[in-house]
Design a protein around this motif. Structure first.
Motif, mmCIF file in Angstrom:
data_model
loop_
_atom_site.group_PDB
_atom_site.id
_atom_site.type_symbol
_atom_site.label_atom_id
_atom_site.label_comp_id
_atom_site.label_asym_id
_atom_site.label_seq_id
_atom_site.Cartn_x
_atom_site.Cartn_y
_atom_site.Cartn_z
ATOM 1 N N SER A 50 14.538 49.809 -22.879
ATOM 2 C CA SER A 50 13.204 49.654 -23.815
ATOM 3 C C SER A 50 12.548 48.769 -23.509
ATOM 4 O O SER A 50 11.406 49.421 -23.745
ATOM 5 N N ALA A 51 12.211 47.846 -22.162
ATOM 6 C CA ALA A 51 10.698 47.356 -21.908
ATOM 7 C C ALA A 51 10.178 48.377 -20.865
ATOM 8 O O ALA A 51 8.821 48.179 -20.838
ATOM 9 N N MET A 52 10.837 49.300 -19.963
ATOM 10 C CA MET A 52 10.216 50.475 -20.152
ATOM 11 C C MET A 52 9.322 51.243 -20.368
ATOM 12 O O MET A 52 7.784 51.871 -21.010
ATOM 13 N N ILE A 53 10.298 51.603 -22.003
ATOM 14 C CA ILE A 53 9.420 52.205 -22.922
ATOM 15 C C ILE A 53 8.613 52.074 -23.378
ATOM 16 O O ILE A 53 7.595 52.178 -23.730
ATOM 17 N N THR A 54 8.696 50.281 -23.881
ATOM 18 C CA THR A 54 7.139 49.293 -23.923
ATOM 19 C C THR A 54 6.353 49.778 -22.970
ATOM 20 O O THR A 54 5.102 49.995 -23.821
ATOM 21 N N ALA A 55 6.748 49.496 -21.950
ATOM 22 C CA ALA A 55 5.799 49.016 -20.766
ATOM 23 C C ALA A 55 5.137 51.455 -21.187
ATOM 24 O O ALA A 55 3.348 51.145 -20.703
ATOM 25 N N ILE A 56 5.530 51.839 -21.068
ATOM 26 C CA ILE A 56 4.671 53.246 -21.603
ATOM 27 C C ILE A 56 4.624 53.447 -22.839
ATOM 28 O O ILE A 56 2.855 53.959 -22.599
ATOM 29 N N ILE A 57 4.615 53.411 -23.696
ATOM 30 C CA ILE A 57 3.765 53.878 -25.223
ATOM 31 C C ILE A 57 3.317 52.325 -25.815
ATOM 32 O O ILE A 57 2.222 52.743 -26.313
ATOM 33 N N GLY A 58 3.394 51.086 -25.536
ATOM 34 C CA GLY A 58 3.049 49.894 -26.160
ATOM 35 C C GLY A 58 1.370 49.844 -26.072
ATOM 36 O O GLY A 58 1.036 49.820 -26.795
ATOM 37 N N PRO A 59 1.301 49.540 -25.085
ATOM 38 C CA PRO A 59 -0.281 50.174 -24.561
ATOM 39 C C PRO A 59 -1.126 50.999 -25.261
ATOM 40 O O PRO A 59 -2.656 50.781 -25.615
ATOM 41 N N LEU A 60 -0.079 52.662 -25.099
ATOM 42 C CA LEU A 60 -1.744 53.268 -26.004
ATOM 43 C C LEU A 60 -1.601 52.921 -27.535
ATOM 44 O O LEU A 60 -2.252 53.462 -28.067
ATOM 45 N N LEU A 61 -0.138 51.836 -28.115
ATOM 46 C CA LEU A 61 -0.249 51.772 -29.447
ATOM 47 C C LEU A 61 -1.732 50.598 -29.956
ATOM 48 O O LEU A 61 -2.216 50.609 -30.257
ATOM 49 N N VAL A 62 -0.882 49.908 -29.135
ATOM 50 C CA VAL A 62 -1.399 48.262 -28.544
ATOM 51 C C VAL A 62 -2.999 48.499 -28.768
ATOM 52 O O VAL A 62 -3.601 47.728 -29.268
ATOM 53 N N ASP A 63 -3.795 49.301 -27.631
ATOM 54 C CA ASP A 63 -5.225 49.613 -27.018
ATOM 55 C C ASP A 63 -5.868 49.989 -28.425
ATOM 56 O O ASP A 63 -6.399 49.825 -28.609
ATOM 57 N N ASN A 64 -4.993 51.330 -28.991
ATOM 58 C CA ASN A 64 -5.618 51.662 -29.798
ATOM 59 C C ASN A 64 -5.781 50.957 -31.225
ATOM 60 O O ASN A 64 -6.618 51.259 -32.073
ATOM 61 N N PHE A 65 -5.243 50.036 -31.242
ATOM 62 C CA PHE A 65 -4.820 48.703 -32.914
ATOM 63 C C PHE A 65 -5.988 48.008 -32.310
ATOM 64 O O PHE A 65 -6.766 47.846 -33.594
ATOM 65 N N VAL A 66 -6.489 47.735 -31.316
ATOM 66 C CA VAL A 66 -7.061 47.021 -31.005
ATOM 67 C C VAL A 66 -8.482 47.376 -31.158
ATOM 68 O O VAL A 66 -9.685 46.745 -31.660
ATOM 69 N N LEU A 67 -8.413 49.021 -30.823
ATOM 70 C CA LEU A 67 -10.062 49.363 -30.630
ATOM 71 C C LEU A 67 -10.568 49.466 -32.430
ATOM 72 O O LEU A 67 -11.263 49.365 -32.569
ATOM 73 N N PHE A 68 -9.114 49.968 -33.646
ATOM 74 C CA PHE A 68 -9.220 50.368 -34.186
ATOM 75 C C PHE A 68 -9.596 48.693 -34.879
ATOM 76 O O PHE A 68 -10.776 48.439 -36.087
ATOM 77 N N TYR A 69 -9.144 47.662 -35.011
ATOM 78 C CA TYR A 69 -9.492 46.509 -35.737
ATOM 79 C C TYR A 69 -10.442 46.021 -35.320
ATOM 80 O O TYR A 69 -11.624 44.910 -36.080
ATOM 81 N N THR A 70 -11.545 46.327 -34.140
ATOM 82 C CA THR A 70 -12.386 45.226 -33.867
ATOM 83 C C THR A 70 -13.828 46.147 -33.421
ATOM 84 O O THR A 70 -14.529 45.409 -33.571
ATOM 85 N N THR A 71 -13.310 46.819 -33.444
ATOM 86 C CA THR A 71 -14.952 48.628 -34.097
ATOM 87 C C THR A 71 -15.750 48.393 -35.234
ATOM 88 O O THR A 71 -14.675 48.407 -36.361
ATOM 89 N N PRO A 72 -16.923 47.780 -35.794
ATOM 90 C CA PRO A 72 -17.137 47.355 -36.541
ATOM 91 C C PRO A 72 -17.130 49.087 -37.282
ATOM 92 O O PRO A 72 -17.658 50.064 -36.807
ATOM 93 N N LEU A 73 -16.818 48.875 -38.258
ATOM 94 C CA LEU A 73 -17.147 50.315 -39.539
ATOM 95 C C LEU A 73 -18.746 50.810 -39.728
ATOM 96 O O LEU A 73 -19.243 49.774 -39.820
#
Lengths: 127, 233
Positions: free
Chosen positions: B210-233
């Protein structure tokens, strides 16, 4: 002093550092995962193709894994700069950790219990 | 030089004492890393040592995080042989589990706390510490929070996991081991390996996969979430 232990320890350190630097090279070339994680994958590939002798790594790596958490202390001490954050949001942080951890335990536990009994039935029907 | 060496030595000595305390009492919550941090902080406050100074002096210790991650490739290699026959089951369940925990952690932290650095840190709290810290740094999160969150996630899973799983009817060693290994990494795994050898084997399998899986899919999810939450509409 056992000579083999020292030789195997040196062998392991060289193997790990080699994988780490190859991993960092991959990171510089392609980005994506941190270099150390590519290094972990590189070590796996080397072990899989028997380019690194797994037996010689065993004792050293078990020692590293047993003692590595001391290396995380400096990162954790960084909390000293975030006391106000903890004072303000500490409870919320604990709640998030509790809910998501228990959700993960529950989800994986239930899925494995359901799916593995199903896959065992499949296997027996294959035979 | 002398100063750097003395800070590293101080850290290692306190850690060894803490590890000794835990071995003597075998209490899970006496986590050596947690004890060491709680002992160092009062010393630093009393001696007026800033975190920046301490961190710079003990840089060599933090630099060992990278080879430690590489070393985790060895248990992964050992487990790859055992999951050969069930890899579809393990990969799909753990991928789904990781996705669930990252999504819940991130969205819930944004709802309750609303600080992206903390949300990133809490998203990576189910994996083993060196990988969690590496991923948090790469996504721009607060890795001090990650270090603590990882210990707490470990404690919750180790202390409550087995009885909760029994309560909801998940009783097989395989399901319990995988669930607690995925959620509570080495802390949970070392605790449940006392129940049975099988618990420990499945626990360490889940923690590393699960650490390997988190390393692969985690940043994809997290980086997009950050963009979603921090980009002003």
């Amino acid at each position: 002093m056992n000579y083999v232990i020292i030789k195997n320890a040196l062998y392991s350190i060289v193997a790990i550092m080699l994988c780490l630097y190859l991993g960092k090279t991959v990171h510089h070339a392609f980005g994506g995962l941190p270099g150390s994680l590519y290094g972990m994958i590189v070590l796996n590939i080397f072990l899989y193709f028997k380019m690194i002798n797994a037996e010689r790594l065993k004792a050293t790596i078990e020692w590293i894994i047993k003692h590595m958490s001391v290396c995380f202390v400096p990162a954790g001490v960084g909390i000293i700069d975030h006391f106000d954050l903890v004072a303000q949001h500490g409870l919320a942080i604990v709640v998030v950790i509790f809910i998501s951890t228990m959700a993960l335990v529950t989800a994986v536990g239930l899925m494995v219990e359901k799916l593995s009994s199903a896959s065992l039935e499949n296997q027996s029907s294959d035979v | 030089m002398l100063s750097a060496l003395s800070y590293i030595l101080l850290t290692i000595i306190i850690y060894q004492i803490s590890a000794w305390c835990q071995r003597k009492t075998s209490a899970i919550w006496l986590n050596p890393m947690l004890l060491t941090i709680s002992a160092l902080i009062p010393i630093m406050l009393w001696q007026n040592i800033s975190f920046q100074y301490y961190f710079a002096q003990t840089k060599e210790l933090s630099n060992l995080l990278e080879p430690a991650v590489v070393a985790l490739g060895y248990p992964l290699y050992q487990h790859l042989k055992t999951i050969k026959y069930h890899w579809r089951l393990f990969l799909s369940v753990l991928t789904l589990g990781v996705a669930v925990v990252v999504v819940i952690s991130f969205t819930l932290s944004m709802a309750l706390i609303n600080i992206p650095e903390v949300a990133i840190a809490l998203s990576y709290k189910s994996v083993t510490t060196p990988i969690g810290i590496a991923l948090t740094d790469a996504s721009g999160g607060n890795s001090a929070i990650t270090a603590f969150a990882i210990i707490l996630a470990g404690l919750f899973g180790a202390l409550l996991g087995p009885s909760w799983l029994n309560y909801i009817g998940v009783r097989s060693a395989k399901a319990q081991g995988l669930a607690i290994g995925a959620a509570s990494h080495a802390l949970g795994t070392s605790t449940i390996s006392k129940i049975s050898y099988e618990h420990g084997a499945y626990g360490s399998l889940a923690l590393i996969v699960s650490a390997m899986i988190t390393a692969i899919i985690g940043p994809l999810l997290v980086d997009n979430f950050v963009l979603f939450y921090t980009t002003p509409l």
